[in-house]
Scaffold this active site. Structure first.
Site, PDB file in Angstrom:
ATOM      1  N   HIS A  63      -1.137  -1.913   7.415  1.00 45.67           N
ATOM      2  CA  HIS A  63      -1.539  -0.666   6.762  1.00 45.67           C
ATOM      3  C   HIS A  63      -3.064  -0.656   6.647  1.00 45.67           C
ATOM      4  CE1 HIS A  63      -0.157   2.648   3.848  1.00 45.67           C
ATOM      5  NE2 HIS A  63      -1.450   2.852   4.098  1.00 45.67           N
ATOM      6  N   LEU A  64      -3.669   0.270   7.361  1.00 43.81           N
ATOM      7  CA  LEU A  64      -5.120   0.413   7.389  1.00 43.81           C
ATOM      8  C   LEU A  64      -5.698   0.569   5.979  1.00 43.81           C
ATOM      9  CD1 LEU A  64      -7.613   1.110   9.335  1.00 43.81           C
ATOM     10  CD2 LEU A  64      -7.081   3.469   8.746  1.00 43.81           C
ATOM     11  N   HIS A  65      -6.845  -0.043   5.744  1.00 46.18           N
ATOM     12  CA  HIS A  65      -7.561   0.152   4.478  1.00 46.18           C
ATOM     13  C   HIS A  65      -9.044  -0.158   4.688  1.00 46.18           C
ATOM     14  CE1 HIS A  65      -5.868  -3.914   4.654  1.00 46.18           C
ATOM     15  NE2 HIS A  65      -6.897  -4.336   3.935  1.00 46.18           N
ATOM     16  N   GLN A  66      -9.876   0.646   4.047  1.00 41.34           N
ATOM     17  CA  GLN A  66     -11.335   0.524   4.122  1.00 41.34           C
ATOM     18  C   GLN A  66     -11.821  -0.206   2.877  1.00 41.34           C
ATOM     19  OE1 GLN A  66     -13.776   1.524   6.218  1.00 41.34           O
ATOM     20  NE2 GLN A  66     -15.576   1.860   4.984  1.00 41.34           N
TER      21      GLN A  66
ATOM     22  N   PHE B  66       0.820  -1.209   0.000  1.00 39.79           N
ATOM     23  CA  PHE B  66       0.000   0.000   0.000  1.00 39.79           C
ATOM     24  C   PHE B  66       0.855   1.259   0.000  1.00 39.79           C
ATOM     25  CE2 PHE B  66      -3.520  -2.586   2.199  1.00 39.79           C
ATOM     26  CZ  PHE B  66      -4.092  -2.931   0.991  1.00 39.79           C
TER      27      PHE B  66
END
Length: 184
Positions: A139-142, A46
């Site tokens: 790694h944050l992800h929506q 990402f």
């Protein structure tokens, strides 16, 4: 075991009544390639996406603090992810401006998907931590997953396979062209 025992006497490659959908591209995901395990952004896919051309990286849109990208391993056609540029693992680590932009890009993603693909509903969500199902927990992800009646057929349950009717590059091109401000 003999070859005949494995094939019931039929030569290899002869029809056996089963349809097969081969998804060899998923082996990279299953094997864990490119999954970061901590704060090392050099390992994070990402973090590498923003430096690549949009079409190559499947980026649909870019904001100031986050971007929208097609999922390489989608649950359904049009499965998007809204990803902050900053390498953070937890939703509580986002600052106020990042939180607003992730939310706004999620809303725009839903609007564009409705206009282009006409889904009947959506699944939205963030998996926080590997134990909750996050494929890339560092790694944050929506997730923004469009849904249609009957899209969850027997394949995922019986064959652990998803049938997708469109190539990712074609989906990316259609969504990017419909994104507000595209072509400006």
């Amino acid at each position: 075991m003999t070859h005949d025992a494995l094939t019931d006497g039929a030569p290899a490659g002869e029809p056996d009544g089963y349809e097969r959908l081969w998804t060899p591209h998923r082996m990279v995901y299953i094997a864990g390639q490119d999954k970061p395990s901590g704060p090392d952004v050099a390992q994070c896919p990402f973090c590498r996406v923003p430096s690549r051309p949009d079409a190559e990286a499947l980026v649909v849109a870019r904001g100031e603090r986050a971007y929208v990208v097609l999922n390489l391993y989608p649950y359904n056609s049009g499965h998007l992810m809204v990803v902050p540029y900053r390498h953070v693992a937890d939703y509580t680590e986002l600052d106020a401006a990042e939180t607003v932009e992730v939310a706004t890009l999620t809303q725009t993603a839903m609007t564009v998907l409705r206009a282009v693909m006409h889904p009947q509903g959506f699944n939205l969500g963030m998996n926080q931590g590997a134990v909750s199902g996050a494929g890339i927990a560092a790694h944050l992800h929506q997730h923004v997953v469009p849904r249609w009646g009957g899209d969850a057929n027997f394949l995922p349950i019986v064959a652990r396979t998803r049938a997708l009717p469109e190539l990712l590059a074609d989906t990316r091109d259609r969504l990017a062209a419909a994104w507000p401000g595209a072509g400006e």
